[in-house]
Design a protein around this motif. Structure first.
Motif, PDB file in Angstrom:
ATOM      1  N   ARG A 130     -11.587  98.773 -56.083  1.00 53.57           N
ATOM      2  CA  ARG A 130     -12.198  99.664 -57.167  1.00 53.57           C
ATOM      3  C   ARG A 130     -13.628  99.871 -56.913  1.00 53.57           C
ATOM      4  O   ARG A 130     -14.352  98.715 -56.867  1.00 53.57           O
ATOM      5  CB  ARG A 130     -11.704  99.665 -58.557  1.00 53.57           C
ATOM      6  N   GLU A 131     -14.105 101.100 -57.208  1.00 49.68           N
ATOM      7  CA  GLU A 131     -15.780 101.213 -57.142  1.00 49.68           C
ATOM      8  C   GLU A 131     -16.194 100.901 -58.598  1.00 49.68           C
ATOM      9  O   GLU A 131     -17.301 100.083 -58.723  1.00 49.68           O
ATOM     10  CB  GLU A 131     -15.990 102.621 -56.809  1.00 49.68           C
ATOM     11  N   MET A 132     -15.450 100.900 -59.538  1.00 48.25           N
ATOM     12  CA  MET A 132     -15.807 100.740 -60.996  1.00 48.25           C
ATOM     13  C   MET A 132     -14.447 100.191 -61.813  1.00 48.25           C
ATOM     14  O   MET A 132     -13.732 101.285 -61.600  1.00 48.25           O
ATOM     15  CB  MET A 132     -16.593 102.160 -61.481  1.00 48.25           C
ATOM     16  N   ASP A 133     -14.663  99.281 -62.352  1.00 43.01           N
ATOM     17  CA  ASP A 133     -13.330  98.949 -63.050  1.00 43.01           C
ATOM     18  C   ASP A 133     -13.770  99.161 -64.491  1.00 43.01           C
ATOM     19  O   ASP A 133     -14.493  98.785 -65.096  1.00 43.01           O
ATOM     20  CB  ASP A 133     -13.432  96.934 -63.029  1.00 43.01           C
ATOM     21  N   LEU A 134     -12.885 100.227 -64.835  1.00 45.42           N
ATOM     22  CA  LEU A 134     -13.017 100.703 -66.216  1.00 45.42           C
ATOM     23  C   LEU A 134     -12.622  99.810 -67.357  1.00 45.42           C
ATOM     24  O   LEU A 134     -13.189  99.701 -68.605  1.00 45.42           O
ATOM     25  CB  LEU A 134     -12.030 101.904 -66.592  1.00 45.42           C
ATOM     26  N   LEU A 135     -11.998  98.789 -67.007  1.00 52.63           N
ATOM     27  CA  LEU A 135     -11.547  97.973 -68.037  1.00 52.63           C
ATOM     28  C   LEU A 135     -12.436  96.936 -68.393  1.00 52.63           C
ATOM     29  O   LEU A 135     -12.950  96.680 -69.484  1.00 52.63           O
ATOM     30  CB  LEU A 135     -10.089  96.893 -67.551  1.00 52.63           C
TER      31      LEU A 135
END
Length: 152
Positions: free
Chosen positions: A91-96
């Motif tokens: 992932r580019e950005m881990d929302l968790l």
């Protein structure tokens, strides 16, 4: 005898980094900013805001733990560097992770301010303790297991 079929080259696709849809990122970040703004600007005291702050903190810790767990699972058998990105990061950005720690901080701040305590040192101490436990301890345990497995 049958003639052998020529071998075809097998193409291996490089792991792709998936991008979170912008609407999800925007909605989640807006909600997180609202929770943090409430924590900074609220003046309410009593049991209600304290319970709400503790609940938000617990949700933040659970989200961050889910992110760490997923990262360790994706990197099974590989050492995770203490500083820097893990070897496998799809992932580019881990929302968790991007929501977990800010929610923990906002919830803790809300609970401490609503309880009427002198919150500055306690808040900093709690955040430092949870950050160390959440960031360093799982990576150390994972790396020691990987080291033992490679040595065996």
């Amino acid at each position: 005898m049958e003639p052998l079929e020529p071998m075809r080259p097998v193409s291996v696709q490089a792991p792709m980094r998936t991008s979170t849809p912008r609407w999800k990122s925007a909605a989640v970040m807006l909600g997180t900013m609202c929770a943090f703004a409430y924590a900074l600007l609220s003046t309410g005291t009593g049991a209600g805001p304290v319970v709400m702050g503790v609940a938000v903190s617990v949700v933040g810790v659970v989200l961050y733990a889910m992110s760490i767990s997923r990262t360790l699972r994706e990197n099974a058998g590989k050492r995770i560097p203490m500083w820097g990105a893990p070897p496998v990061s799809p992932r580019e950005m881990d929302l968790l992770a991007g929501v977990g720690m800010p929610l923990f901080a906002a919830g803790t701040l809300t609970a401490l301010r609503a309880s009427g305590m002198n919150w500055s040192y306690l808040f900093l101490g709690l955040c430092a303790m949870v950050s160390v436990l959440a960031l360093i301890l799982p990576a150390l345990i994972h790396n020691s297991r990987v080291k033992r497995a490679l040595a065996a």
